[in-house]
Design a protein around this motif. Sequence first.
Motif, PDB file in Angstrom:
ATOM      1  N   GLY A  45     -29.402  37.688  39.752  1.00 26.09           N
ATOM      2  CA  GLY A  45     -29.457  37.392  38.330  1.00 26.09           C
ATOM      3  C   GLY A  45     -28.231  37.936  37.603  1.00 26.09           C
ATOM      4  N   GLY A  46     -27.868  37.312  36.509  1.00 25.27           N
ATOM      5  CA  GLY A  46     -26.710  37.743  35.729  1.00 25.27           C
ATOM      6  C   GLY A  46     -26.968  39.052  35.000  1.00 25.27           C
ATOM      7  N   SER A  47     -25.914  39.840  34.804  1.00 24.23           N
ATOM      8  CA  SER A  47     -26.013  41.133  34.107  1.00 24.23           C
ATOM      9  C   SER A  47     -25.465  41.008  32.694  1.00 24.23           C
ATOM     10  CB  SER A  47     -25.231  42.210  34.878  1.00 24.23           C
ATOM     11  OG  SER A  47     -25.727  42.378  36.184  1.00 24.23           O
ATOM     12  N   ALA A  70     -28.692  36.406  29.898  1.00 22.27           N
ATOM     13  CA  ALA A  70     -27.920  36.095  31.099  1.00 22.27           C
ATOM     14  C   ALA A  70     -28.692  35.085  31.939  1.00 22.27           C
ATOM     15  CB  ALA A  70     -27.640  37.362  31.908  1.00 22.27           C
ATOM     16  N   GLU A  71     -27.983  34.394  32.818  1.00 20.95           N
ATOM     17  CA  GLU A  71     -28.616  33.370  33.639  1.00 20.95           C
ATOM     18  C   GLU A  71     -29.446  33.983  34.768  1.00 20.95           C
ATOM     19  OE1 GLU A  71     -25.453  30.955  35.054  1.00 20.95           O
ATOM     20  OE2 GLU A  71     -25.380  29.709  33.259  1.00 20.95           O
ATOM     21  N   ASP A  88     -22.770  36.417  34.747  1.00 14.25           N
ATOM     22  CA  ASP A  88     -22.810  37.622  33.911  1.00 14.25           C
ATOM     23  C   ASP A  88     -22.389  37.282  32.482  1.00 14.25           C
ATOM     24  OD1 ASP A  88     -23.544  39.154  36.100  1.00 14.25           O
ATOM     25  OD2 ASP A  88     -21.479  39.718  36.591  1.00 14.25           O
ATOM     26  N   VAL A  89     -22.944  37.999  31.528  1.00 13.81           N
ATOM     27  CA  VAL A  89     -22.607  37.819  30.119  1.00 13.81           C
ATOM     28  C   VAL A  89     -21.845  39.044  29.636  1.00 13.81           C
ATOM     29  CG1 VAL A  89     -23.504  37.554  27.782  1.00 13.81           C
ATOM     30  CG2 VAL A  89     -24.577  36.337  29.666  1.00 13.81           C
ATOM     31  N   PHE A 385     -28.720  28.338  23.308  1.00 10.43           N
ATOM     32  CA  PHE A 385     -28.244  29.705  23.374  1.00 10.43           C
ATOM     33  C   PHE A 385     -26.840  29.699  23.931  1.00 10.43           C
ATOM     34  CE2 PHE A 385     -32.851  30.372  23.568  1.00 10.43           C
ATOM     35  CZ  PHE A 385     -32.980  31.258  22.517  1.00 10.43           C
ATOM     36  N   GLU A 386     -25.950  30.449  23.320  1.00  9.43           N
ATOM     37  CA  GLU A 386     -24.556  30.476  23.723  1.00  9.43           C
ATOM     38  C   GLU A 386     -24.324  31.584  24.734  1.00  9.43           C
ATOM     39  OE1 GLU A 386     -20.142  31.263  21.757  1.00  9.43           O
ATOM     40  OE2 GLU A 386     -21.955  31.152  20.531  1.00  9.43           O
ATOM     41  N   TYR A 387     -23.658  31.254  25.819  1.00  6.62           N
ATOM     42  CA  TYR A 387     -23.298  32.239  26.839  1.00  6.62           C
ATOM     43  C   TYR A 387     -21.859  32.630  26.621  1.00  6.62           C
ATOM     44  CZ  TYR A 387     -27.591  31.076  29.286  1.00  6.62           C
ATOM     45  OH  TYR A 387     -28.902  30.889  29.611  1.00  6.62           O
TER      46      TYR A 387
END
Length: 390
Positions: A45-47, A70-71, A88-89, A385-387
């Motif tokens: 998963g993204g952090s 995060a994704e 990751d964000v 939602f903006e990443y």
Amino acid sequence: MAETNFVDYVKIYCRSGKGGKGSMHLRHVKYNPNGGPDGGDGGKGGSIILRGNHNYWTLLHLRYQRHIFAEHGGNGGRDKCHGSDGKDVYIDVPCGTVVYNAETGKFVCDISYDGQKVVLLKGGRGGLGNFQFRTSTNQAPRYAQPGEPLQEMTIILELKLLADVGLVGFPNAGKSTLLSSLSSAKPKIANYPFTTMEPSLGIVSYRDSQSFVMADIPGIIEGASEGKGLGLRFLRHIERNSLLLFMVPGDTDDIKKEYEILLNELRQFNPEMLSKHRVLAVTKSDLLDEELIEMLKETLPTDLPVVFISAVVGNGIDELKDLLWKELNSESNKLNDIVAEDTLVHRDKDMSRFEAEMHEEGADVEDAEVYDEDDFDEIDELDDFEYIDE
């Protein structure tokens, strides 16, 4: 920068990505009906990562981005296919940003230099597929790992301006006038209290192409450390200043008493501020004659340098710049800076005070919405939602 564009408080709900599930799959193809386990692993998963960026001077770009997700990691597939890793964000913040847990008030981290990265919420690890569990005695495992769960937190981002010299004084003490005369900054100047509603930064030129940064904060009043006036909201901006310049008008009835009131407010807000070097500037000295100045010198504090100035006519300005430069570059001040960098301790936030501060922010008082676990699948289907790309 327009006054309405200065944002130093932001409250954001952050959520990392959960790990993808491992696949439980047995290979059945022509000529190989018992191919054995071939389930792939789930993706990571993204952090959520905080990153210092010297191109930002305010938290304005985050004011209306109240949720940052995060994704999730992708699930594993057949033929040992590994699930995709979640992106990751990165949250870019100005240097000097301090992060607190909005629910408990606990200090989380401090972003103090450009390029600094801090993992705020770590993404969940992906689960292992059944291919990873094969053994000589268990050649067809019919189980796989689920991915690790996500992490979530509502955070407070609090900006503390970085400057060499911080101006401390009551309203109408001449702080904005001094900053405008020493630098190219154009703070608002008028003949009424609380003219300055937002902090201002100015670069003061010195000899041999040298310079230092001066910060002007709104005037504080007695009781500012308890939330009166604007002090509670802006006192934190001088916590990171190397030198404090106290400014008291020359036409004040008791200059020493006003200085002690200002000093006491700093002591009540953060006792560690008293360890900083201090200079006292008596402003509006053009209203005083030489005889009166000599009489006032006998009543002033003796534990710090004192200079009489007038920003309007330019009296004592060069002397003040020389004094500030000397104090900034003194060995004891440099030593204090080194010690402060190595042993900087942030206090946990008083949540009762924080609620009062956020109430003063007006439109920025809404709490970030917190979602239940059952809502995450529905949230993932939304595309509004903006990443933040790295």
